[in-house]
Design a protein around this motif. Structure first.
Motif, PDB file in Angstrom:
ATOM      1  N   UNK A  90       0.819  -1.417  -0.126  1.00  0.00           N
ATOM      2  CA  UNK A  90       0.148   0.102   0.010  1.00  0.00           C
ATOM      3  C   UNK A  90       0.765   1.171   0.103  1.00  0.00           C
ATOM      4  N   UNK A  91       1.889   1.240   0.937  1.00  0.00           N
ATOM      5  CA  UNK A  91       2.898   2.321   0.943  1.00  0.00           C
ATOM      6  C   UNK A  91       3.595   2.607  -0.391  1.00  0.00           C
ATOM      7  N   UNK A  92       3.924   1.511  -1.038  1.00  0.00           N
ATOM      8  CA  UNK A  92       4.335   1.469  -2.364  1.00  0.00           C
ATOM      9  C   UNK A  92       3.495   2.171  -3.500  1.00  0.00           C
ATOM     10  N   UNK A  93       2.446   1.746  -3.408  1.00  0.00           N
ATOM     11  CA  UNK A  93       1.485   2.298  -4.454  1.00  0.00           C
ATOM     12  C   UNK A  93       1.268   3.797  -4.243  1.00  0.00           C
ATOM     13  N   UNK A  94       0.963   4.215  -2.753  1.00  0.00           N
ATOM     14  CA  UNK A  94       0.789   5.667  -2.723  1.00  0.00           C
ATOM     15  C   UNK A  94       1.687   6.566  -2.430  1.00  0.00           C
ATOM     16  N   UNK A 133      -4.712   1.015 -14.824  1.00  0.00           N
ATOM     17  CA  UNK A 133      -4.037   0.530 -13.783  1.00  0.00           C
ATOM     18  C   UNK A 133      -2.641   1.167 -13.927  1.00  0.00           C
ATOM     19  N   UNK A 134      -1.900   1.693 -12.667  1.00  0.00           N
ATOM     20  CA  UNK A 134      -0.542   1.902 -12.927  1.00  0.00           C
ATOM     21  C   UNK A 134       0.411   1.016 -12.782  1.00  0.00           C
ATOM     22  N   UNK A 135       1.642   1.039 -13.170  1.00  0.00           N
ATOM     23  CA  UNK A 135       2.498  -0.036 -13.329  1.00  0.00           C
ATOM     24  C   UNK A 135       2.784  -0.508 -11.833  1.00  0.00           C
ATOM     25  N   UNK A 136       2.806   0.275 -11.072  1.00  0.00           N
ATOM     26  CA  UNK A 136       3.158  -0.071  -9.494  1.00  0.00           C
ATOM     27  C   UNK A 136       2.018  -1.165  -9.084  1.00  0.00           C
ATOM     28  N   UNK A 137       0.800  -0.678  -9.484  1.00  0.00           N
ATOM     29  CA  UNK A 137      -0.676  -1.594  -9.147  1.00  0.00           C
ATOM     30  C   UNK A 137      -0.412  -2.962  -9.861  1.00  0.00           C
ATOM     31  N   UNK A 138       0.072  -3.040 -11.163  1.00  0.00           N
ATOM     32  CA  UNK A 138       0.299  -4.030 -12.035  1.00  0.00           C
ATOM     33  C   UNK A 138       1.026  -5.014 -11.246  1.00  0.00           C
ATOM     34  N   UNK A 139       2.307  -4.414 -10.789  1.00  0.00           N
ATOM     35  CA  UNK A 139       3.346  -5.392 -10.373  1.00  0.00           C
ATOM     36  C   UNK A 139       2.816  -5.916  -8.957  1.00  0.00           C
ATOM     37  N   UNK A 140       2.293  -5.159  -8.106  1.00  0.00           N
ATOM     38  CA  UNK A 140       1.828  -5.350  -6.892  1.00  0.00           C
ATOM     39  C   UNK A 140       0.573  -6.725  -7.154  1.00  0.00           C
ATOM     40  N   UNK A 141      -0.132  -6.499  -8.069  1.00  0.00           N
ATOM     41  CA  UNK A 141      -1.078  -7.601  -8.319  1.00  0.00           C
ATOM     42  C   UNK A 141      -0.676  -8.714  -8.743  1.00  0.00           C
ATOM     43  N   UNK A 142       0.503  -8.559  -9.595  1.00  0.00           N
ATOM     44  CA  UNK A 142       1.235  -9.856 -10.283  1.00  0.00           C
ATOM     45  C   UNK A 142       1.662 -10.763  -9.109  1.00  0.00           C
ATOM     46  N   UNK A 143       2.530  -9.989  -8.245  1.00  0.00           N
ATOM     47  CA  UNK A 143       3.326 -10.630  -6.926  1.00  0.00           C
ATOM     48  C   UNK A 143       2.303 -11.330  -6.464  1.00  0.00           C
ATOM     49  N   UNK A 144       1.085 -10.746  -6.011  1.00  0.00           N
ATOM     50  CA  UNK A 144       0.029 -11.438  -5.078  1.00  0.00           C
ATOM     51  C   UNK A 144      -0.436 -12.529  -5.865  1.00  0.00           C
ATOM     52  N   UNK A 145      -0.708 -12.480  -6.970  1.00  0.00           N
ATOM     53  CA  UNK A 145      -1.234 -13.349  -7.924  1.00  0.00           C
ATOM     54  C   UNK A 145      -0.424 -14.865  -7.891  1.00  0.00           C
ATOM     55  N   UNK A 146       0.844 -14.542  -8.081  1.00  0.00           N
ATOM     56  CA  UNK A 146       1.755 -15.557  -8.131  1.00  0.00           C
ATOM     57  C   UNK A 146       1.941 -16.292  -6.994  1.00  0.00           C
ATOM     58  N   UNK A 147       1.902 -15.508  -5.405  1.00  0.00           N
ATOM     59  CA  UNK A 147       1.740 -16.056  -4.302  1.00  0.00           C
ATOM     60  C   UNK A 147       0.412 -16.850  -4.121  1.00  0.00           C
ATOM     61  N   UNK A 148      -0.483 -16.400  -4.623  1.00  0.00           N
ATOM     62  CA  UNK A 148      -1.995 -17.431  -4.601  1.00  0.00           C
ATOM     63  C   UNK A 148      -1.728 -18.682  -5.471  1.00  0.00           C
TER      64      UNK A 148
END
Lengths: 212, 161
Positions: free
Chosen positions: A160-164, B1-16
């Motif tokens: 969350x911190x990274x995003x914002x 979606x921003x690049x950050x959001x895409x990276x975050x979602x991909x990481x979590x998707x891999x974990x899942x």
């Protein structure tokens, strides 16, 4: 004599359990009071409506920024929550406690910080845990490092911190926090123990007084 | 979606996906935990979105800058740190709030202090901490955390400007 002692220790355990139970009840009440999400939401909606009527030209900016934040939240919040759930399921709290006693000196403190960053529960779970660790003889510095990291660094939250706030800010803040936590807990330990030496009458008795 | 959001979602998707490969039941349980957490903080998140809208929409930028802006210097940092110590909110919603305040003129130092004290110091939890760990431990930890938060804020403020 051993029977009497055993009975005493069982009594003490029971009293402690009761004490803990009462603490948790008190906390649940606080939580209920603090986390009245409904009133917060209703209050903010009311404020927004009143302000929109008072300052109609500013309504556009309000709607726009709310919508933007909603979009930014909704793109990461589900992932963050899922990651939290995964940690809860896969990282056992008992394992964390088992590893916490290991390592000595700075490495012990670093292990404490690392274990604290694993999201295994809210802060009020960490206090009784920390108290138990101290009673088992863990170092004050390690326990305080663990508790502080538990409070302020949680891996899913950091997404969350990274995003914002950006990756640069996040990494800098985390590095600074970890680096400064080490002298902080060592200093706290020294202060804590100094007073203990002054007041010391009997080793175990004193320890009990401090931590119960 | 921003690049950050895409990276975050991909990481979590891999974990899942990894979790799903290892155990179906545990993954379902994790999703349940996540859903419960969403229910618990959902209202607060919605409220925050509206509050952020109110702050940016109706509050003049200069009021934020005047309170915790960079012209305020160290005093602004201390104000932010005190606010962070006293307020009680989940960190998840504190980051968006901090970014809003920053975009309205709050200094980097001030928002760093705010975030750090908000998470490290809990006035709401202080009675519990005293009860479990003793007055000395609790006061030392919270007091030193406040000082450390200010130091962290100054370091980051100097580096990031």
């Amino acid at each position: 004599m051993s029977e009497e002692q055993a009975a005493n220790s069982v009594n003490a355990e029971n009293a402690q359990a009761q004490n803990r139970k009462r603490t948790f009840q008190w906390l649940r009440k606080v939580n209920a009071k603090v986390r009245t999400g409904y009133s917060l939401l209703a209050g903010s909606i009311l404020a927004a409506v009143v302000l929109s009527m008072m300052f109609p030209p500013k309504r556009g900016k309000f709607v726009k920024s709310s919508a933007m934040f909603f979009k930014e939240m909704i793109t990461v919040l589900p992932s963050v929550l899922v990651l939290m759930g995964l940690f809860t399921v896969w990282v056992k709290r008992e394992t964390v406690v088992r590893f916490l006693g290991q390592g000595s000196g700075i490495s012990g403190i670093l292990i404490g910080i690392f274990l604290g960053t694993l999201p295994t529960g809210p802060l009020y779970i960490a206090f009784p845990l920390a108290s138990m660790l101290l009673r088992k003889g863990a170092r004050i510095a390690t326990v305080m490092a663990f508790l502080s990291a538990w409070a302020c660094i949680k891996i899913p939250q950091e997404l969350m911190e990274i995003q914002f706030l950006g990756i640069r800010f996040t990494l800098l803040r985390l590095t600074a926090t970890i680096v400064l936590l080490i002298p902080m807990v060592l200093f706290a330990e020294a202060m804590h123990d100094r007073k203990k030496e002054e007041k010391r009458q009997g080793d175990t008795v004193q320890r009990k007084n401090i931590f119960n | 979606m921003s690049i950050t959001a895409i990276i975050i979602n991909s990481i979590v998707a891999v974990c899942l996906a990894l979790s799903l490969l290892k155990s179906r039941e545990k993954t379902l349980l994790a999703l349940k935990v996540a859903f419960n957490a969403a229910k618990r903080i959902g209202l607060e998140v919605l409220a925050l979105i509206i509050i952020i809208g109110i702050i940016t929409g109706f509050l003049p930028n200069r009021s934020v800058a005047a309170l915790i802006g960079s012209e305020r210097g160290l005093l602004g940092v201390v104000i932010a740190a005190v606010l962070g110590s006293v307020l009680f909110m989940p960190a998840i919603i504190a980051f968006p709030l901090a970014s809003t305040l920053k975009s309205m003129g709050a200094s980097t130092m001030a928002i760093t202090a705010f975030i750090t004290t908000l998470t490290m110091i809990g006035f709401v939890f202080l009675p519990l901490e005293i009860k479990e760990l003793g007055k000395r431990f609790a006061f030392l930890r919270n007091g030193l955390s406040f000082v450390v938060a200010i130091v962290i804020a100054v370091i980051i403020g100097v580096i990031l400007g």
